[in-house]
Enzyme design. Structure first.
Site, short mmCIF file in Angstrom:
data_model
loop_
_atom_site.label_atom_id
_atom_site.label_comp_id
_atom_site.label_asym_id
_atom_site.label_seq_id
_atom_site.Cartn_x
_atom_site.Cartn_y
_atom_site.Cartn_z
N LYS A 24 6.79 -3.88 -4.27
CA LYS A 24 8.20 -3.51 -4.24
C LYS A 24 8.77 -3.62 -2.83
CE LYS A 24 12.05 -2.03 -5.96
NZ LYS A 24 12.86 -3.06 -6.65
N ASN A 39 -1.71 1.94 5.91
CA ASN A 39 -0.75 0.90 5.50
C ASN A 39 -0.45 0.06 6.72
OD1 ASN A 39 -0.56 2.26 3.12
ND2 ASN A 39 1.64 2.68 3.24
N GLY A 40 -0.31 -1.26 6.54
CA GLY A 40 0.04 -2.12 7.67
C GLY A 40 -1.08 -3.10 7.98
N TRP A 51 -2.80 -2.84 -1.50
CA TRP A 51 -2.37 -4.20 -1.83
C TRP A 51 -3.08 -5.08 -0.81
CZ3 TRP A 51 0.65 -8.14 0.48
CH2 TRP A 51 1.16 -9.10 -0.40
N GLU A 104 18.81 -16.48 -8.49
CA GLU A 104 18.36 -15.12 -8.80
C GLU A 104 17.85 -15.03 -10.25
OE1 GLU A 104 17.52 -12.62 -7.30
OE2 GLU A 104 17.63 -10.98 -8.72
N ARG A 128 5.19 0.19 -6.21
CA ARG A 128 5.19 -0.68 -5.04
C ARG A 128 4.26 -1.87 -5.19
NH1 ARG A 128 6.83 2.05 -0.27
NH2 ARG A 128 5.33 0.87 0.92
N GLU A 184 9.25 -13.97 -11.67
CA GLU A 184 8.46 -12.84 -11.18
C GLU A 184 7.94 -11.92 -12.28
OE1 GLU A 184 12.20 -10.34 -9.15
OE2 GLU A 184 10.28 -10.43 -8.13
N CYS A 243 0.83 -1.21 0.00
CA CYS A 243 0.00 0.00 0.00
C CYS A 243 0.87 1.26 0.00
CB CYS A 243 -0.87 0.02 1.25
SG CYS A 243 -1.85 -1.46 1.44
N LYS A 251 14.08 -13.97 -11.27
CA LYS A 251 13.75 -12.86 -12.18
C LYS A 251 12.75 -13.34 -13.23
CE LYS A 251 14.72 -9.90 -10.55
NZ LYS A 251 15.37 -9.98 -9.29
N HIS A 259 20.03 -36.01 -8.37
CA HIS A 259 19.43 -36.57 -7.16
C HIS A 259 17.91 -36.38 -7.14
CE1 HIS A 259 23.33 -37.47 -5.49
NE2 HIS A 259 23.71 -36.23 -5.81
C1 AGP Z 1 13.14 -8.84 -6.13
O1 AGP Z 1 13.09 -8.88 -7.51
C2 AGP Z 1 11.87 -9.08 -5.48
N1 AGP Z 1 10.86 -8.21 -5.92
C3 AGP Z 1 11.86 -9.43 -4.00
O2 AGP Z 1 12.29 -10.74 -3.91
C4 AGP Z 1 12.71 -8.57 -3.02
O3 AGP Z 1 14.05 -8.79 -3.27
C5 AGP Z 1 12.34 -8.96 -1.58
O4 AGP Z 1 11.00 -8.67 -1.35
C6 AGP Z 1 13.21 -8.29 -0.56
O5 AGP Z 1 13.06 -6.91 -0.59
P1 AGP Z 1 14.12 -5.96 0.09
O6 AGP Z 1 15.42 -6.16 -0.59
O7 AGP Z 1 13.55 -4.59 -0.12
O8 AGP Z 1 14.19 -6.32 1.55
#
Ligand code: AGP
Length: 615
Positions: A610, A103-104, A77, A487, A27, A494, A2, A491, A510
């Site tokens: 985000k 927010n929260g 969100w 990683e 975000r 996501e 949010c 990517k 395995h």
């Molecule tokens: C990264 O591409 C992601 N959107 C997500 O995994 C992110 O890295 C994770 O939420 C951690 O966020 P931060 O680095 O702001 O703590």
């Protein structure tokens, strides 16, 4: 997650709030809303989906608004209750005269809700937030003082909140409050703002006051007042925000993600700046506040992080153990918090986070602090909550990262870990200085090598086109590039929603090898001259024998590879231990071009946020 902006001032209220929300859009959210004080009335507008819907709605109804004086806006969100109009913020009390955005998560909302229903409040949504509206309205009915009503209400809330409240009967003020969720006040001339994050206000003012937990802010267009939980006024420092509005522009790129990938050479130069410039001089990492004598004896480091930052942490473990011979544990923050850790006052705990607001990591850091650990935070947001908890702080200086998929912040985090590992090795004197000199020399060359990758992405784009119709991928690597495989796969998942798994190459046989056939491409990360090259090559042969299509990511120019791999993606040659900073770049681009080719919403992938400010 949010986002909130409140505005009182001389500008067009509706468009200022819309612009603020637009700047928070990255975000991630599923609905948006706004409440405007207009001619003595509060008017509410809400829409589902993207902000453009709210913009269109407001354009259509613009004539309804005669003299908009101030307002609050929100992107939601969903946590409690589905993404629907009735659950979108702002929420109101029963009579509709009081509005709140939040927010929260309010943990005790069910108990509060029951009490308020008994008092006659009519609830309309499934959200925890609506409870706040009724609660504050109930308090307001006793005192007719909105600030006091908010203060008395938040005392009853358990959980996390950043809230903005307006009341029709108190026409010129917005009251904000926070606990465990970020909130800042933007200070202007004849205007003031209140927001959950810097980008919401950066176009309008660079002056801000960061609220601490349990503080209340009251803003009007000419005044800002901050008080504590007892109502005592607090004089807080007005800080200068470290961002330029330009950071929020795509600068001609189709997406923020592509722009941010291309910013990496400069980001790395920036991260090295002032810390490593002469290979004969020790790395200058004065940000680490622990005494050298303590660092010399250090025998345990714990690194905690989530998502992409967790992958950076995994590379960090590898290189700290390699250079500084200190044992390192890495764990997802969301798991760390449930474990009886052996953390104590002689442990160095490193928290890694792009946003500095990730709830799981903040909780884990607080736990580590309670056990007496020295906490070092590596973050892109020196203005974040996590940074405020730090005993030592390494800001990664990647500049604001708008795309939900982290790219430049990841490479900047990696550079911070290289600097930290070399720094620790130099203090301990545990590794030959000629070896460290070579490492430092190669580190300085990294930005130019990334520029080389970025100067011609044709092969990556062709590979993306060729493989965009596959539904499953496996990325394999060993050693320091295992996190790169994880990683790269993250990517792809996501932003293109394709199932991709990162796997330790040696583990393939395995179990996962059972899945391999011509429908599941295998991408192998292999750095020639490194200790894992031959083994990953053999593991790739095993995949080929099961008819898998193979992609190599390598700096090798061995012609023989053409017989094994369907596609070979090249990076410039680099020492294996430093290679994760290079190998991640083609994988970011591969994910980008596949998602782009499939027409996905690259910068704002579905369901993602985000900064993840809930546990
Ligand atoms: C990264 O591409 C992601 N959107 C997500 O995994 C992110 O890295 C994770 O939420 C951690 O966020 P931060 O680095 O702001 O703590």
């Amino acid at each position: 997650m949010c986002g909130i902006i409140g505005y009182a001032g001389f500008r067009d209220v509706v468009s200022t709030i819309l612009q603020g929300l637009t700047n928070l859009e990255y975000r991630g959210y599923d609905s948006a809303g706004m409440a405007i004080q207009d001619n003595g009335k509060i008017k509410i507008y809400k829409t589902l989906g993207k902000l453009i819907n709210l913009k269109n709605e407001l354009e259509m109804k613009r004539n309804e608004l005669k003299h908009p004086a101030l307002g609050i806006g929100h992107i939601r969100w969903a946590t409690h209750g589905s993404p629907s109009l009735v659950n979108a913020h702002p929420h109101t009390c029963t009579c509709g005269r009081l509005v709140v955005v939040h927010n929260g998560i309010i943990e005790n909302y069910k108990e509060l809700r029951e009490e308020l229903i008994k008092k006659g409040c009519k609830f309309r949504s499934q959200t925890d937030t609506e409870t706040i509206a009724h609660l504050v309205a109930d308090e307001f009915s006793k005192t007719k003082d909105l600030e006091a009503a908010v203060r008395n209400s938040v005392k009853k809330l358990q959980g996390a909140y950043a809230i903005c409240v307006m009341h029709q009967d108190v026409p010129n003020i917005i009251v904000g409050a926070r606990k465990h969720a970020p909130m800042l006040v933007g200070v202007g001339e004849g205007e003031n703002f209140i927001a959950s994050d810097t980008p919401a206000i950066i176009e309008y003012t660079k002056k801000a006051i960061y609220l601490d937990d349990n503080q209340i802010a009251v803003i009007t267009k000419d005044n800002v007042k901050i008080t504590d939980v007892k109502g005592n006024e607090i004089k807080k420092k007005v800080e200068v925000l470290p961002w330029e509005p330009m950071a929020l522009s795509k600068m001609g790129y189709k997406h923020f993600m592509l722009k941010e990938i291309h910013e990496q050479p400069d980001v790395i130069r920036n991260s090295l700046n002032g810390k490593l410039f002469d290979i004969d001089a020790p790395v200058n990492l004065k940000e680490v506040k622990l005494d050298k004598s303590i660092l010399k004896k250090l025998n345990k480091i714990e690194i905690i992080a989530c998502g992409t930052s967790l992958h950076a942490a995994m590379v960090g473990k590898y290189i700290i153990e390699n250079f500084a011979e200190i044992s390192v544990d890495v764990e997802a923050s969301s798991e760390y918090i449930y474990r009886k850790t052996t953390t104590n006052s002689s442990t160095l705990v490193v928290g890694v986070s792009q946003s500095g607001e990730t709830a799981d990591t903040i909780t884990a850091i607080k736990q580590a602090k309670e056990k007496g650990a020295h906490v070092l935070i590596i973050t892109n947001r020196p203005d974040s909550n996590m940074a405020r908890l730090a005993d030592s702080l390494i800001p990664v200086n990647a500049g604001i990262e708008v795309s939900v998929a982290a790219t430049k912040s990841y490479t900047a985090q990696l550079i911070s870990f290289y600097l930290l590992a070399v720094h620790l090795a130099e203090i301990k004197g545990c590794i030959e200085s000629s070896y460290l000199k070579n490492i430092k020399h190669e580190l300085i060359q990294i930005p130019t090598k990334i520029e080389e990758i970025l100067s011609d992405t044709t092969a990556i784009q062709e590979c993306a086109k060729k493989f965009s119709s596959y539904k499953n991928f496996i990325y394999i690597a060993r050693g320091v590039n295992l996190p790169t495989a994880l990683e790269g796969a993250l990517k792809l998942k996501e932003i293109s929603y394709i199932n991709a798994t990162g796997y330790a190459a040696g583990e393939l046989k395995h179990g996962p090898i059972a899945m391999l056939d011509e429908t599941m491409p295998v991408l192998s990360i292999m750095v020639p001259g490194g200790i894992t090259y031959e083994k990953v090559l053999s593991n790739s042969e095993e995949a080929k024998a099961r008819n898998a299509k193979l992609i190599a990511l390598t700096s090798s120019s061995d012609k023989e590879l053409n017989n094994l791999f369907d596609v070979i993606l090249k990076v410039p040659h680099v020492n294996e231990i430093l290679s994760p900073v290079l190998t991640c770049v083609p994988l970011q681009l591969l994910a980008y071009y596949i998602a782009e080719f499939l027409g996905k919403d690259v910068d704002q992938p579905r369901n993602l946020a985000k900064s993840v400010t809930v546990e």
